[in-house]
Design a protein around this motif. Structure first.
Motif, PDB file in Angstrom:
ATOM      1  N   ARG A   1       0.619  -1.496   0.673  1.00  0.00           N
ATOM      2  CA  ARG A   1       0.202   0.585  -0.092  1.00  0.00           C
ATOM      3  C   ARG A   1       0.877   1.299  -0.330  1.00  0.00           C
ATOM      4  NH1 ARG A   1      -3.348  -3.321   2.982  1.00  0.00           N
ATOM      5  NH2 ARG A   1      -2.207  -2.677   5.509  1.00  0.00           N
ATOM      6  N   ASP A   2       1.569   1.688   0.780  1.00  0.00           N
ATOM      7  CA  ASP A   2       2.744   2.264   0.398  1.00  0.00           C
ATOM      8  C   ASP A   2       4.006   2.902  -0.442  1.00  0.00           C
ATOM      9  OD1 ASP A   2       2.233   2.857   3.664  1.00  0.00           O
ATOM     10  OD2 ASP A   2       4.395   1.486   4.416  1.00  0.00           O
TER      11      ASP A   2
ATOM     12  N   ARG B   1       1.247   4.312  -3.212  1.00  0.00           N
ATOM     13  CA  ARG B   1       0.646   5.643  -2.715  1.00  0.00           C
ATOM     14  C   ARG B   1       1.979   6.642  -2.854  1.00  0.00           C
ATOM     15  NH1 ARG B   1       1.087   5.701   2.331  1.00  0.00           N
ATOM     16  NH2 ARG B   1      -0.723   4.591   2.616  1.00  0.00           N
TER      17      ARG B   1
ATOM     18  N   ASN C   1       1.834   9.225  -5.829  1.00  0.00           N
ATOM     19  CA  ASN C   1       2.018  10.569  -5.860  1.00  0.00           C
ATOM     20  C   ASN C   1       2.940  11.043  -6.501  1.00  0.00           C
ATOM     21  OD1 ASN C   1       0.109  10.579  -3.606  1.00  0.00           O
ATOM     22  ND2 ASN C   1       2.088  10.086  -2.491  1.00  0.00           N
TER      23      ASN C   1
END
Length: 161
Positions: free
Chosen positions: A116-117, A120, A124
């Motif tokens: 998930r990191d 993200r 971004n």
């Protein structure tokens, strides 16, 4: 393409047994622009994950937990290919595997906290790349693009079978 951008629908040339219309020209231009923009974003980005690994993570995030066979079908690859992709993601700590409660032989794959990191981070970075490209546009072009977003988003709705 016939270059019919100034004509009206229905006024076109015969192409492969049908009449090419203005909509065909718009479809071709849109396909080319979206494809090239997507490719440019991937090239300019510094992702450390290959495209199939990244796509697999997104699919698991959106539809997971999933079995390997379901993932392979969704990604349009063979089970052995998906097995290699999942092994690579597992080695990086991006996915977690758990027994399938409906099938003792099966395993369900889900996205880990590290996965998930990573998603993200990639999102971004890609958003920032698009924002920099948007900065190049005139105010009128940005307004036109904002007005077109609902139509573009409507194109993402799957066809009904």
């Amino acid at each position: 393409m016939s270059g019919n951008s100034g004509g009206s629908p229905g006024n076109g040339q015969a192409v492969a047994g049908r009449v090419e219309t203005v909509d065909d020209d718009v479809a071709a231009r849109l396909r080319l622009a979206v494809g090239r923009l997507n490719r440019r974003i991937r090239i300019d980005g510094s992702e450390s994950l290959p495209p199939l690994q990244l796509s697999t993570l997104v699919t698991v995030e959106q539809h997971g937990p999933l079995r390997l066979s379901d993932l392979a079908r969704r990604e349009g690859v063979t089970a052995p290919t998906m097995s290699r992709v999942l092994s690579a993601l597992d080695d990086q700590g991006m996915v977690e595997r758990a027994p399938d409660p409906g099938d003792a032989r099966g395993v369900l794959v889900s996205v880990s906290a590290a996965g998930r990191d990573k998603l993200r981070e990639v999102r971004n970075e890609r958003t920032a790349l698009v924002a920099r490209r948007l900065d190049r546009l005139t105010g009128e072009q940005r307004t036109a693009l904002v007005a077109a977003l609902p139509a573009l988003e409507a194109l993402l709705v799957p066809d009904e079978d």
